[in-house]
Design a protein around this motif. Structure first.
Motif, mmCIF file in Angstrom:
data_model
loop_
_atom_site.group_PDB
_atom_site.id
_atom_site.type_symbol
_atom_site.label_atom_id
_atom_site.label_comp_id
_atom_site.label_asym_id
_atom_site.label_seq_id
_atom_site.Cartn_x
_atom_site.Cartn_y
_atom_site.Cartn_z
ATOM 1 N N ASP A 80 1.460 -3.508 3.269
ATOM 2 C CA ASP A 80 0.466 -2.446 3.354
ATOM 3 C C ASP A 80 0.694 -1.630 4.629
ATOM 4 O O ASP A 80 1.476 -2.005 5.489
ATOM 5 C CB ASP A 80 -0.959 -3.019 3.340
ATOM 6 C CG ASP A 80 -1.151 -4.110 4.382
ATOM 7 O OD1 ASP A 80 -0.260 -4.286 5.230
ATOM 8 O OD2 ASP A 80 -2.192 -4.783 4.346
ATOM 9 N N THR B 296 2.407 0.847 5.257
ATOM 10 C CA THR B 296 3.740 1.382 5.513
ATOM 11 C C THR B 296 4.385 1.778 4.198
ATOM 12 O O THR B 296 4.032 1.241 3.142
ATOM 13 C CB THR B 296 4.640 0.361 6.236
ATOM 14 O OG1 THR B 296 5.905 0.966 6.542
ATOM 15 C CG2 THR B 296 4.870 -0.869 5.393
ATOM 16 N N ASN B 297 5.307 2.700 4.247
ATOM 17 C CA ASN B 297 6.027 3.095 3.029
ATOM 18 C C ASN B 297 7.498 2.714 3.097
ATOM 19 O O ASN B 297 8.292 3.156 2.272
ATOM 20 C CB ASN B 297 5.889 4.605 2.787
ATOM 21 C CG ASN B 297 6.378 5.431 3.970
ATOM 22 O OD1 ASN B 297 7.023 4.914 4.883
ATOM 23 N ND2 ASN B 297 6.061 6.709 3.965
ATOM 24 N N GLU B 298 7.863 1.880 4.088
ATOM 25 C CA GLU B 298 9.251 1.442 4.206
ATOM 26 C C GLU B 298 9.314 0.144 4.989
ATOM 27 O O GLU B 298 8.619 -0.020 5.988
ATOM 28 C CB GLU B 298 10.085 2.514 4.914
ATOM 29 C CG GLU B 298 11.577 2.187 4.980
ATOM 30 C CD GLU B 298 12.371 3.299 5.642
ATOM 31 O OE1 GLU B 298 12.749 4.261 4.944
ATOM 32 O OE2 GLU B 298 12.598 3.222 6.869
ATOM 33 N N PRO C 15 12.596 1.654 0.883
ATOM 34 C CA PRO C 15 11.338 2.369 0.670
ATOM 35 C C PRO C 15 10.431 1.628 -0.307
ATOM 36 O O PRO C 15 10.905 0.910 -1.201
ATOM 37 C CB PRO C 15 11.797 3.711 0.095
ATOM 38 C CG PRO C 15 13.132 3.438 -0.504
ATOM 39 C CD PRO C 15 13.756 2.370 0.332
ATOM 40 N N ALA D 33 7.159 1.937 -3.045
ATOM 41 C CA ALA D 33 6.374 2.812 -3.905
ATOM 42 C C ALA D 33 5.065 2.101 -4.208
ATOM 43 O O ALA D 33 5.073 1.005 -4.783
ATOM 44 C CB ALA D 33 7.131 3.121 -5.198
ATOM 45 N N LYS D 34 3.958 2.692 -3.770
ATOM 46 C CA LYS D 34 2.640 2.068 -3.899
ATOM 47 C C LYS D 34 2.637 0.679 -3.271
ATOM 48 O O LYS D 34 2.079 -0.283 -3.812
ATOM 49 C CB LYS D 34 2.224 1.998 -5.375
ATOM 50 C CG LYS D 34 2.049 3.360 -6.019
ATOM 51 C CD LYS D 34 1.596 3.235 -7.460
ATOM 52 C CE LYS D 34 1.404 4.616 -8.092
ATOM 53 N NZ LYS D 34 0.956 4.531 -9.503
ATOM 54 N N GLY D 35 3.306 0.571 -2.133
ATOM 55 C CA GLY D 35 3.276 -0.669 -1.368
ATOM 56 C C GLY D 35 4.205 -1.753 -1.846
ATOM 57 O O GLY D 35 4.103 -2.896 -1.378
#
Length: 330
Positions: free
Chosen positions: A149, A151-153, A162, A164-166
């Motif tokens: 959670d 973060t996107n990476e 990366p 996508a939606k956690g």
């Protein structure tokens, strides 16, 4: 009589030699078939490709359906890092399951713990009449799920992945050691590791990273609160505007006698809430020096008042910046 038996002995000798050569040829062919062309050799070759980071060739041996998700761990340095922790990799003798189908068990250690992975292979024909041809049984590559959670990476085996939606789906070769972590300016997730030794392990065990604020975030929020409260203390009024500080009195007070002082700054505690991050309720200690004049007698009295005030603040974190917005009741 003696001369007649001599050709027979020579013929018998030649037959014996031919039999020995035939037996030797059979033994040699059998050994070569087992050691060079056997299913165990296929498994050893496959693992060697993983160690070399040759994911494309390893896929050629397995011939799975096109893997879905992020192929980060299927080639190059990331693939090599996934097998690097594997030690004492040993290929056991194949065990026949049905005619033309075998299973090969491999054993190895990761961090001193024993693990094993079973491969299934099928005889697909013969080369040069004598040597078996083996292929891995058709199967899809297992996938692991990495979640985090705030973060996107994240970092997976040292490479950026990366989300996508956690979450991220990553196909892997067997066996694999996958680790995930992340750290940016304000949040961090401690490294977690998963040894993927079977498809069931990959399907049921994922890597869920639990995040927490970094020391830098706490320091920056603390600095924002210090700046805000110091600004409140500089106001020479009984109720500083936009501040939790206040003092009620029926006496007359001259503003030039009002002096606020922060005696104790709030302790910063940041916690998760509803998919985001919030500041726990705050409390500030103050000391107020002022001169009060009685409206009836006109007597002036110098007074020092110590009091704690509670308040809350909204936290807005965007990239490399953080904003603290105090919430003060009317």
């Amino acid at each position: 009589m003696k001369n007649a038996s001599s050709p027979i002995r020579v013929l018998a000798l030649w037959l014996a030699v031919l039999m020995v050569l035939a037996i030797a040829a059979v033994v040699t062919i059998t050994l070569v078939n087992q050691k060079v062309f056997g299913p165990e050799r296929q498994v050893s070759t496959y693992f060697g490709l993983l160690q070399d980071g040759e994911g494309e060739q390893a896929l050629g041996l397995l011939d799975p359906a096109a893997p879905k998700g992020n192929a980060l761990l299927l080639d190059g340095k990331a693939l090599q890092s996934a097998v690097e922790p594997i030690e004492d990799f040993t290929v056991q003798d194949a065990r026949e399951v049905t005619d033309g189908k075998v299973e090969v068990t491999t054993t190895y250690q990761v961090g001193g713990q024993e693990h094993s992975t079973v491969f299934h292979l099928t005889r697909t024909g013969r080369d040069w009449l004598f040597f078996d041809r083996w292929a891995f049984a058709a199967t899809d590559l297992p996938q692991i799920t990495v979640t985090a959670d705030t973060t996107n990476e994240v970092q997976v085996n040292g490479e950026a992945a990366p989300l996508a939606k956690g979450a991220a789906q990553l196909p892997v070769f067997l066996p694999a050691v996958v680790d995930a972590s992340y750290r940016d300016k304000y949040f961090q997730g401690a490294k977690r590791q998963l040894v993927v030794d079977s498809a069931s392990t990959a399907g049921t065990d994922g890597l869920a990273l639990t995040t927490k604020p970094t020391r830098k975030l706490v320091q920056d929020v603390d600095a924002e609160l210090h700046k805000y409260l110091d600004g409140c203390a500089r106001q020479q009024v009984l109720k500083p505007a936009g501040c939790p500080l206040s003092y009620d009195t029926e006496a007359r007070v001259s503003s030039d006698t009002i002096h606020w002082k922060i005696t104790r700054y709030p302790t910063v505690e940041i916690g998760p809430y509803d998919g985001g991050w919030v500041l726990r309720p705050l409390e500030v200690g103050t000391s107020l020096n002022l001169v009060e004049q009685d409206l009836m007698t006109g007597v002036k009295t110098e007074n020092t008042v110590e009091h704690d005030f509670g308040f809350t603040a909204k936290l807005d974190i965007s990239g490399e910046s953080v904003t603290v917005t105090p919430v003060v009741g009317e």
